[in-house]
Design an enzyme around this catalytic site. Sequence first.
Site, PDB file in Angstrom:
ATOM      1  N   GLY B  31      -6.454 -13.001  -2.681  1.00 33.52           N
ATOM      2  CA  GLY B  31      -7.127 -12.459  -3.862  1.00 33.52           C
ATOM      3  C   GLY B  31      -8.502 -11.903  -3.543  1.00 33.52           C
ATOM      4  O   GLY B  31      -8.799 -11.602  -2.384  1.00 33.52           O
ATOM      5  N   HIS B  37      -7.236  -4.297   0.638  1.00 31.10           N
ATOM      6  CA  HIS B  37      -5.977  -4.755   0.042  1.00 31.10           C
ATOM      7  C   HIS B  37      -5.257  -3.603  -0.654  1.00 31.10           C
ATOM      8  O   HIS B  37      -4.030  -3.500  -0.604  1.00 31.10           O
ATOM      9  CB  HIS B  37      -6.244  -5.862  -0.987  1.00 31.10           C
ATOM     10  N   GLY B 147      -3.418  -6.499   7.262  1.00 32.54           N
ATOM     11  CA  GLY B 147      -4.547  -5.642   7.601  1.00 32.54           C
ATOM     12  C   GLY B 147      -5.061  -5.879   9.020  1.00 32.54           C
ATOM     13  O   GLY B 147      -5.200  -7.025   9.449  1.00 32.54           O
ATOM     14  N   GLN B 153      -4.760 -12.686  13.529  1.00 33.51           N
ATOM     15  CA  GLN B 153      -3.760 -13.083  12.532  1.00 33.51           C
ATOM     16  C   GLN B 153      -2.517 -12.195  12.609  1.00 33.51           C
ATOM     17  O   GLN B 153      -1.390 -12.681  12.566  1.00 33.51           O
ATOM     18  CB  GLN B 153      -4.386 -13.004  11.140  1.00 33.51           C
TER      19      GLN B 153
END
Lengths: 286, 286
Positions: B31, B37, B147, B153
């Site tokens: 969020g 995003h 992303g 990650q």
Amino acid sequence: MKIVTSIKTLRPILTRAKLQKKTIGFVPTMGALHEGHAELLKRCKKENNLSVLSIFVNPTQFGPHEDFRKYPREKTKDVLLAKKLNIDIIFYPSEEEIYPSGYLTYVKVERLTQNLCGRFRPGHFQGVATVVAKLMNIVSPDTMYLGQKDAQQCVIIKQMARDLNFPTAIKVVPTVRETKGDSKGLALSSRNKYLSQQERKEAAALYRALCLAKEKIRQGVRKASSIIKLIKSCISEGTSGQIQYIECVDADSLQPLKTLRGKVLIALAVWFRKARLIDNIIVTVK
Amino acid sequence: MKIVTSIKTLRPILTRAKLQKKTIGFVPTMGALHEGHAELLKRCKKENNLSVLSIFVNPTQFGPHEDFRKYPREKTKDVLLAKKLNIDIIFYPSEEEIYPSGYLTYVKVERLTQNLCGRFRPGHFQGVATVVAKLMNIVSPDTMYLGQKDAQQCVIIKQMARDLNFPTAIKVVPTVRETKGDSKGLALSSRNKYLSQQERKEAAALYRALCLAKEKIRQGVRKASSIIKLIKSCISEGTSGQIQYIECVDADSLQPLKTLRGKVLIALAVWFRKARLIDNIIVTVK
């Protein structure tokens, strides 16, 4: 019946079945199939539109000094049994297909893996959880069938599937046992092949001891230590088996019990020369 | 647009879409959505029949002294953005829905989690891998969008998805940066909210330093230590930022490089008072 060795071939077959709204049932095994596996396969066949059996001797669930190399591999016999049971697909991957070079990911389930077999087989259940997670992603079954003989494995896999939100129901099928002769009651296991005729006979004492324990509980015994002592004497007096553990634990949390209450799992592991045998019963104590 | 909070409600919607042969695209987020995003969501929307956005501030990827509690939560604003982008479903679960009491299972990726951010955030990538594995099982997307700003990650999730045989393609979308003003070049991040006006301006030096490094490599520099020294001086001389790490690693294996060769990931983490910022570029060295 199709024998499929690659994930790339298997996936579109299963995707097609899903689009046709067929339910997929799945039985993961290490092969060397016996009547215990046959029970799982029959349930799977009966309850699903498409039945998949996997045969893979999973290296990551064997310790460095365990029997990975000599674990029985009986492809021809296994294929015949699967055919006889009208299984639709055997997934028979190579080690490279499941653990390609550069493989790095493992699934671990905490706490449940610490006692019973986990205490003596460090890393075993991580190997099991990892390969089953992989197989569930490869096969994407509606229902997966496991055998109660591997009681701790069943609890761990159910926890893992729930925790990681796998959309697969897991059904646990009762242990199948020898029904006649000297070894009556002995839980079927691929590792029974390691036993001599004499040892098979002796190994039947494991289940007799578990049944005796159940009877004692029925008669009112509630102290875990008394039950363990009883089983111990049955096995050590009547057989050449070396006891690895005998434990009374809660059947869901697998935590040790001092006083027997609720759903109690009585589980044991005993070495007979080259064969490490496990067995268990669940007793509901009011 | 549907906002769904329970797995039980979400699953049948997605199963129905699958049976209608719709492709499902998925963007997992915590969020506090920004233009970075939005890029992921636009790609997702463009390339799939059904787009799912998840918003979940995942407690297991925060260390005990990290910013889990104060991490920005901006539900109303996030929902508006998702609506504007015509996203079909927001999955907005509670902590209890994702980690019910008695939760025990974790996914770990070895080696790739040891350096870069992993060295300073023990357990972080285990938390990330676990929640993403869960979300992939819940949403079962055809394609998931991540992303590039979170370079490590991305590599870890790709490895995990490949290793555990998730049937999901993973697409990595370039980092979105401030395009004008004092902070031009600053990588967008929900944590930029922690920055003062002055710090935002200073933080733009991170990307300038990375671009300068790229230029030096273009000019022929091949020693990682020289590149790291260059970036270090850019940041420490021009800003109040405290460098946590600057590393040159192989972009696929994430292993440190002494001599720059192949696809090189130059990645850094710098503290600006309350905000830990990360950024990176990939340079292909012939």
